[in-house]
Design an enzyme around this catalytic site. Structure first.
Site, PDB file in Angstrom:
ATOM      1  N   TYR A 214      57.771  26.348  52.245  1.00 29.22           N
ATOM      2  CA  TYR A 214      57.249  27.638  51.790  1.00 29.22           C
ATOM      3  C   TYR A 214      58.288  28.390  50.962  1.00 29.22           C
ATOM      4  O   TYR A 214      59.475  28.379  51.249  1.00 29.22           O
ATOM      5  CB  TYR A 214      56.848  28.511  52.997  1.00 29.22           C
ATOM      6  CG  TYR A 214      56.368  29.887  52.565  1.00 29.22           C
ATOM      7  CD1 TYR A 214      55.056  30.078  52.173  1.00 29.22           C
ATOM      8  CD2 TYR A 214      57.246  30.970  52.489  1.00 29.22           C
ATOM      9  CE1 TYR A 214      54.613  31.320  51.729  1.00 29.22           C
ATOM     10  CE2 TYR A 214      56.820  32.213  52.049  1.00 29.22           C
ATOM     11  CZ  TYR A 214      55.505  32.378  51.673  1.00 29.22           C
ATOM     12  OH  TYR A 214      55.072  33.596  51.223  1.00 29.22           O
TER      13      TYR A 214
ATOM     14  N   THR B  71      24.026  19.274  14.481  1.00 25.98           N
ATOM     15  CA  THR B  71      25.364  18.695  14.607  1.00 25.98           C
ATOM     16  C   THR B  71      26.167  19.366  13.502  1.00 25.98           C
ATOM     17  O   THR B  71      25.620  19.670  12.428  1.00 25.98           O
ATOM     18  CB  THR B  71      25.374  17.165  14.424  1.00 25.98           C
ATOM     19  OG1 THR B  71      24.877  16.860  13.117  1.00 25.98           O
ATOM     20  CG2 THR B  71      24.498  16.461  15.454  1.00 25.98           C
ATOM     21  N   HIS B  72      27.421  19.633  13.774  1.00 26.19           N
ATOM     22  CA  HIS B  72      28.265  20.409  12.841  1.00 26.19           C
ATOM     23  C   HIS B  72      27.633  21.775  12.509  1.00 26.19           C
ATOM     24  O   HIS B  72      27.885  22.325  11.441  1.00 26.19           O
ATOM     25  CB  HIS B  72      28.510  19.649  11.527  1.00 26.19           C
ATOM     26  CG  HIS B  72      28.896  18.222  11.718  1.00 26.19           C
ATOM     27  ND1 HIS B  72      30.203  17.808  11.837  1.00 26.19           N
ATOM     28  CD2 HIS B  72      28.136  17.099  11.850  1.00 26.19           C
ATOM     29  CE1 HIS B  72      30.245  16.487  12.016  1.00 26.19           C
ATOM     30  NE2 HIS B  72      28.998  16.046  12.034  1.00 26.19           N
TER      31      HIS B  72
ATOM     32  N   LYS C 180      20.769  48.790  15.704  1.00 27.24           N
ATOM     33  CA  LYS C 180      21.409  47.614  16.307  1.00 27.24           C
ATOM     34  C   LYS C 180      21.058  47.359  17.765  1.00 27.24           C
ATOM     35  O   LYS C 180      20.792  48.264  18.531  1.00 27.24           O
ATOM     36  CB  LYS C 180      22.929  47.721  16.169  1.00 27.24           C
ATOM     37  CG  LYS C 180      23.356  47.518  14.728  1.00 27.24           C
ATOM     38  CD  LYS C 180      24.771  47.056  14.609  1.00 27.24           C
ATOM     39  CE  LYS C 180      24.907  45.596  14.904  1.00 27.24           C
ATOM     40  NZ  LYS C 180      26.306  45.193  14.766  1.00 27.24           N
TER      41      LYS C 180
ATOM     42  N   GLN D  50      53.139  33.660  47.237  1.00 20.05           N
ATOM     43  CA  GLN D  50      52.388  34.906  47.442  1.00 20.05           C
ATOM     44  C   GLN D  50      51.644  35.298  46.159  1.00 20.05           C
ATOM     45  O   GLN D  50      50.669  36.036  46.197  1.00 20.05           O
ATOM     46  CB  GLN D  50      53.335  36.025  47.873  1.00 20.05           C
ATOM     47  CG  GLN D  50      52.660  37.352  48.110  1.00 20.05           C
ATOM     48  CD  GLN D  50      53.547  38.311  48.884  1.00 20.05           C
ATOM     49  OE1 GLN D  50      53.730  38.162  50.088  1.00 20.05           O
ATOM     50  NE2 GLN D  50      54.132  39.278  48.183  1.00 20.05           N
TER      51      GLN D  50
ATOM     52  N   SER E 154      52.333  42.520  49.683  1.00 26.05           N
ATOM     53  CA  SER E 154      51.115  41.942  49.104  1.00 26.05           C
ATOM     54  C   SER E 154      49.869  42.623  49.654  1.00 26.05           C
ATOM     55  O   SER E 154      48.753  42.278  49.279  1.00 26.05           O
ATOM     56  CB  SER E 154      51.057  40.440  49.396  1.00 26.05           C
ATOM     57  OG  SER E 154      51.251  40.195  50.773  1.00 26.05           O
TER      58      SER E 154
ATOM     59  N   GLU F  86      28.626  38.231  24.881  1.00 30.57           N
ATOM     60  CA  GLU F  86      29.993  38.218  24.349  1.00 30.57           C
ATOM     61  C   GLU F  86      31.026  38.280  25.468  1.00 30.57           C
ATOM     62  O   GLU F  86      32.055  37.603  25.435  1.00 30.57           O
ATOM     63  CB  GLU F  86      30.196  39.388  23.379  1.00 30.57           C
ATOM     64  CG  GLU F  86      29.374  39.236  22.109  1.00 30.57           C
ATOM     65  CD  GLU F  86      29.339  40.526  21.301  1.00 30.57           C
ATOM     66  OE1 GLU F  86      29.933  40.548  20.226  1.00 30.57           O
ATOM     67  OE2 GLU F  86      28.723  41.505  21.748  1.00 30.57           O
TER      68      GLU F  86
ATOM     69  N   LYS G 174      47.352  34.588  45.114  1.00 28.76           N
ATOM     70  CA  LYS G 174      46.073  35.213  45.470  1.00 28.76           C
ATOM     71  C   LYS G 174      45.399  35.947  44.323  1.00 28.76           C
ATOM     72  O   LYS G 174      44.190  35.816  44.106  1.00 28.76           O
ATOM     73  CB  LYS G 174      46.273  36.150  46.654  1.00 28.76           C
ATOM     74  CG  LYS G 174      46.574  35.378  47.920  1.00 28.76           C
ATOM     75  CD  LYS G 174      47.137  36.254  49.006  1.00 28.76           C
ATOM     76  CE  LYS G 174      47.964  35.407  49.956  1.00 28.76           C
ATOM     77  NZ  LYS G 174      49.215  34.901  49.331  1.00 28.76           N
TER      78      LYS G 174
ATOM     79  N   ASN H 101      23.045  44.901  20.357  1.00 24.69           N
ATOM     80  CA  ASN H 101      24.197  44.005  20.426  1.00 24.69           C
ATOM     81  C   ASN H 101      24.197  43.156  21.698  1.00 24.69           C
ATOM     82  O   ASN H 101      23.896  43.659  22.774  1.00 24.69           O
ATOM     83  CB  ASN H 101      25.496  44.808  20.350  1.00 24.69           C
ATOM     84  CG  ASN H 101      25.670  45.472  18.990  1.00 24.69           C
ATOM     85  OD1 ASN H 101      25.257  44.915  17.971  1.00 24.69           O
ATOM     86  ND2 ASN H 101      26.246  46.660  18.971  1.00 24.69           N
TER      87      ASN H 101
ATOM     88  N   ASN I 154      53.569  31.478  57.518  1.00 25.54           N
ATOM     89  CA  ASN I 154      53.427  30.434  56.489  1.00 25.54           C
ATOM     90  C   ASN I 154      52.179  29.577  56.714  1.00 25.54           C
ATOM     91  O   ASN I 154      51.420  29.316  55.773  1.00 25.54           O
ATOM     92  CB  ASN I 154      54.681  29.561  56.443  1.00 25.54           C
ATOM     93  CG  ASN I 154      55.919  30.371  56.094  1.00 25.54           C
ATOM     94  OD1 ASN I 154      55.799  31.535  55.712  1.00 25.54           O
ATOM     95  ND2 ASN I 154      57.084  29.777  56.227  1.00 25.54           N
TER      96      ASN I 154
ATOM     97  N   SER J 137      24.329  50.579  19.244  1.00 31.32           N
ATOM     98  CA  SER J 137      25.541  50.999  18.545  1.00 31.32           C
ATOM     99  C   SER J 137      25.518  52.511  18.437  1.00 31.32           C
ATOM    100  O   SER J 137      24.472  53.110  18.211  1.00 31.32           O
ATOM    101  CB  SER J 137      25.582  50.364  17.159  1.00 31.32           C
ATOM    102  OG  SER J 137      26.378  51.146  16.293  1.00 31.32           O
TER     103      SER J 137
HETATM  104  N1  ARG Z   1      52.347  37.512  52.323  1.00 36.27           N
HETATM  105  C1  ARG Z   1      52.897  36.200  52.408  1.00 36.27           C
HETATM  106  C2  ARG Z   1      52.209  35.269  51.389  1.00 36.27           C
HETATM  107  O1  ARG Z   1      51.173  35.598  50.930  1.00 36.27           O
HETATM  108  C3  ARG Z   1      52.734  35.644  53.774  1.00 36.27           C
HETATM  109  C4  ARG Z   1      53.729  34.587  54.151  1.00 36.27           C
HETATM  110  C5  ARG Z   1      55.085  35.168  54.278  1.00 36.27           C
HETATM  111  N2  ARG Z   1      55.996  34.249  54.882  1.00 36.27           N
HETATM  112  C6  ARG Z   1      57.292  34.462  54.861  1.00 36.27           C
HETATM  113  N3  ARG Z   1      58.035  33.565  55.428  1.00 36.27           N
HETATM  114  N4  ARG Z   1      57.826  35.505  54.314  1.00 36.27           N
HETATM  115  O2  ARG Z   1      52.725  34.232  51.019  1.00 36.27           O
END
Ligand code: ARG
Length: 481
Positions: free
Chosen positions: A333, A171-172, A299, A338, A39, A306, A341, A301, A126, A293
């Protein structure tokens, strides 16, 4: 094993086992395993929070006698050097070390040796990641609240400037009754204020510290969880270790709130797109927030509006995505979390950008006052005022007044004129009690001025509401300057 052989047989690897947990392993992960497992590509964004959490943890370990003062000092020094390395872009993030937690811890051990290896006492990744991520989301909430307040202030200032400018209320999407442009803008201030209230709610629920829950069951070491909670600005330690390491409600709270806020921004953006179109011609947008444009030279825009209108798509997608990840996860856990994020980072980037762009567009926009005023009176928009006059002056029941007014509207339609252009005798043919006093309520200005009920669009109301918001919002000194 040669490189070639490794490619042909992706389930084994010539890489050494992970230095942080590889004691029972003789080989490293398959290349593709390393890729799905790591990660670090995105959670390096948590580096500040990770160091902050480690500093609090080390200070606590020292206080309860699990680290000597020298060891704690070395850890603090090492972590601050690592912070400098990351800040300067010199830190080498390694995929083999999976995530930000092990990257930093391994570097610490490399720098200071034994003391660094003691830091993970009474802690697991964890509870570590749950703590880091809460700290990150909490800071993001604070930033979004400040940005939202700043947008509200910009809206309120424009509302004050245009508190008496008539525009058609819809309205509408059909012209309904005249309102003022200021009143319309302040409607969004109310929505954004509810968003802030939701953000604050979520922040309050988020503010419990998982650190010390360890892997899932707590720890046998005599740790002081109140101390770490306090050091990290949490209200208290979390009460249940299983819940603490696996809970991601705070991220869901956050994403659901951002989804609602993005929906509000999307509505405002859509109105801006409409208002800026030639058909409406209510406002002009600045060069800074429009594009040309490449083929049609005339134009201008409203791309910024948007794009803000569209951001709800990804933000709500981030919410639904994480909610789906969490669905059906058993305690405690699991690596599934993971995946929490990226949606949070993505939604944060999207809302931050949207708020900034929306503020710029609102600050710069110029209403086409003549056009708005003209259309405010079009489409028999003061018909309700006529009916109300019949009720107030002639004591006609409202339902009957509604009917009489409908007849007058259809007469005006036939004559291709406004209600105010009907003659008194025409009106008296429909309702003999009508006097010339009725013409005093048929103008847009009279209609607006009469809407003095609480929350109504009378310019005086709008002015005092705008002033109230400006004074509330400028009391928060973050906003000015
Ligand atoms: N990179 C992991 C996460 O974001 C950290 C926790 C990992 N814990 C484990 N027991 N493998 O969740």
């Amino acid at each position: 094993m040669t490189h070639k052989k490794n490619e042909n047989n992706p389930s084994s690897s010539s890489k050494p086992a992970n230095t942080q947990w590889g004691g029972r392993f003789s080989g490293g992960p398959a290349a593709i395993m390393a890729e799905i497992n790591a990660s670090i590509g995105f959670d390096q964004q948590l580096w500040r929070q990770d160091i902050q959490g480690s500093l609090a943890h080390a200070a606590m370990l020292c206080k309860v006698g699990l680290l000597t003062e020298e060891e704690e000092e070395e850890i603090r020094h090492g972590l601050s050097q690592i912070a400098h390395e990351i800040e300067a872009g010199h830190f080498e993030f390694s995929e083999a070390l999976e995530d930000i937690h092990m990257n930093i811890e391994a570097r610490l051990a490399e720098k200071i040796g034994e003391a660094g290896k003691r830091l993970h006492t009474a802690r697991s990744r964890n509870d570590q990641v749950a703590t880091d991520f809460r700290l990150w989301v909490r800071q993001a909430i604070d930033g979004i609240i400040a940005q939202t307040e700043s947008l509200m202030l910009t809206l309120a200032r424009q509302a004050l400037a245009y508190h008496a400018l008539p525009m058609p209320g819809f309205t509408h999407l059909q012209v309904a009754q005249p309102v003022t442009f200021g009143h319309h803008l302040l409607a969004y201030v109310e929505m954004l204020n509810r968003d802030i209230s939701r953000l604050k709610d979520g922040r309050r629920r988020l503010n419990e510290c998982p650190l010390g829950s360890a892997a899932l069951a707590g720890t046998s070491f005599p740790i002081d969880r109140k101390m770490t909670a306090q050091a990290l600005g949490f209200d208290r330690p979390s009460a249940n270790s299983l819940d603490a390491v696996s809970d991601r409600d705070f991220a869901l709270d956050y994403l659901s709130t951002l989804s609602i806020e993005a929906m509000h921004l999307s509505r405002l953006a859509e109105e801006i797109v409409q208002w800026a179109s030639a058909a409406f011609n209510f406002i002009s947008l600045s060069d800074g927030f429009t594009t040309g444009s490449s083929i049609m030279p005339q134009k201008r825009n409203p791309d910024a509006a948007e794009l803000v209108r569209a951001k709800i798509g990804r933000i709500m997608g981030d919410f639904v995505g994480l909610l789906t990840v969490m669905k059906g996860l058993p305690l405690a856990y699991a690596k599934d979390t993971q995946e929490d994020k990226e949606p949070v980072f993505d939604a944060t980037r999207a809302i931050t950008l949207s708020l900034a762009v929306m503020e710029g567009m609102i600050r710069d926009l110029k209403p086409n006052e003549k056009r708005m005023r003209e259309l405010a009176g079009a489409g028999f928009s003061t018909a309700t005022d006529l009916a109300d006059w019949l009720v107030r002056v002639l004591r006609v029941p409202f339902r009957t007044a509604h009917h009489i007014t409908g007849t007058l509207v259809s007469l005006a339609e036939k004559k291709n004129c406004d209600l105010a252009e009907l003659s008194l005798s025409d009106m008296q043919k429909v309702e003999p009690g009508i006097t010339s006093d009725i013409f005093s309520v048929l103008t847009v200005e009279a209609s607006l001025a009469s809407r003095t009920s609480e929350g109504g669009t009378a310019p005086q109301n709008v002015k005092s509401q705008a002033e109230r918001w400006i004074s509330t919002l400028t009391q928060n000194k973050n906003l000015e300057g």
